[in-house]
Design an enzyme around this catalytic site. Structure first.
Site, PDB file in Angstrom:
ATOM      1  N   ASP A 264       0.384   9.852  -9.893  1.00  0.00           N
ATOM      2  CA  ASP A 264      -0.100   8.448 -10.095  1.00  0.00           C
ATOM      3  C   ASP A 264      -0.736   8.486 -11.664  1.00  0.00           C
ATOM      4  O   ASP A 264      -1.715   9.618 -11.858  1.00  0.00           O
ATOM      5  CB  ASP A 264      -1.178   8.051  -9.173  1.00  0.00           C
ATOM      6  CG  ASP A 264      -0.446   7.639  -7.932  1.00  0.00           C
ATOM      7  OD1 ASP A 264       0.773   7.929  -7.692  1.00  0.00           O
ATOM      8  OD2 ASP A 264      -1.089   7.429  -6.797  1.00  0.00           O
TER       9      ASP A 264
ATOM     10  N   ASP B 259       3.685  -3.346   0.149  1.00  0.00           N
ATOM     11  CA  ASP B 259       2.196  -2.608   0.139  1.00  0.00           C
ATOM     12  C   ASP B 259       1.394  -3.621   1.041  1.00  0.00           C
ATOM     13  O   ASP B 259       1.251  -4.907   0.619  1.00  0.00           O
ATOM     14  CB  ASP B 259       1.708  -2.731  -1.301  1.00  0.00           C
ATOM     15  CG  ASP B 259       2.724  -1.756  -2.042  1.00  0.00           C
ATOM     16  OD1 ASP B 259       3.045  -0.705  -1.890  1.00  0.00           O
ATOM     17  OD2 ASP B 259       2.921  -2.368  -3.376  1.00  0.00           O
TER      18      ASP B 259
END
Length: 238
Positions: free
Chosen positions: A9, A129
């Protein structure tokens, strides 16, 4: 085959792992290219890259770094974060990204999603998500009003390649997974489902494999040494 996929990330040019995706939480782990090299050298067969700046700001900010990783390593790369236009997805595909994850645009612009699938086929995955069962968009900051089962069925009909399901309630907290939430999503679709959020042990990986996940993204547990990557790979091949 079930895949264990290390996460890289990227935020402000650094490799980071956040807690529940919130800025200012978690830890930094240096240069993203170095992080990618670490996992490839350890045997990773795929890498998972999220442009966190892009997710928060609505457009990609780390394309050059992503391109460096794609060009340097001979493994499939999957990318998400801030991909909210046709051109953003096209640029990634053109440099060799294997899978592109779209979230916000899937819920806000069905016509664009269909165009992406028409052009790039099974390379387009939808990120689902969820927080308390509701799908979140705009960098996990806004509720969509759609539940996870409804989302899976809706996008399966469009012809996407599969789904990345992230349980935000567990993301980065090192508490283990909520296997029930993953079972619900996997049971709602015939498409591949990659699991993310809370994976922190071999037990978690084994449970996801048994309920039919196609793979699992692992971040914090790898970076802080709680999960041994070599053992995780052995579990996959077993």
């Amino acid at each position: 085959m079930f895949e264990v996929i290390p996460a890289v990330d990227i935020k402000d040019g650094k490799c980071v792992q956040l807690v529940q995706g919130k800025p200012g939480t978690g830890s930094e782990y240096g240069d993203p290219v170095d992080a990618a090299e670490r996992w490839v050298d350890s045997g990773a067969n795929r890498l998972h890259i999220i442009d966190l700046d892009g997710a928060f700001k609505g457009r990609q900010k780390n394309f050059d770094t992503i391109r460096k990783i794609v060009e340097k390593f001979d493994v499939p790369i999957q990318v998400g974060g801030g991909i909210r236009s046709y051109s953003a997805a096209e640029k990634l595909i053109e440099v060799g990204v294997d899978r592109v994850f779209v979230g916000t645009i899937a819920f806000n612009d069905k016509k664009l999603l269909k165009k992406l699938v028409g052009s790039f086929g099974k390379s387009i995955y939808v990120s689902i998500d969820a927080k308390a069962g509701e799908v979140m968009v705009d960098g996990w900051t806004k509720g969509s009003g759609v539940n996870v089962v409804e989302a899976c069925r809706k996008f399966e009909a469009v012809g996407v390649g599969g789904f990345l399901f992230t349980n935000i309630d567990k993301e980065g907290k090192m508490e283990g997974i909520d296997i029930g939430s993953f079972s619900e999503v996997i049971g709602a679709t015939e498409m591949p489902v990659i699991a993310s959020g809370g994976v922190s042990s071999i037990k978690d990986l084994d449970a996801l494999k048994k309920v039919g996940a196609s793979g699992a993204v692992v971040g914090t547990a790898l970076y802080n040494g709680k999960l041994d990557f070599n053992k995780a790979i052995d579990m996959c091949s077993g």
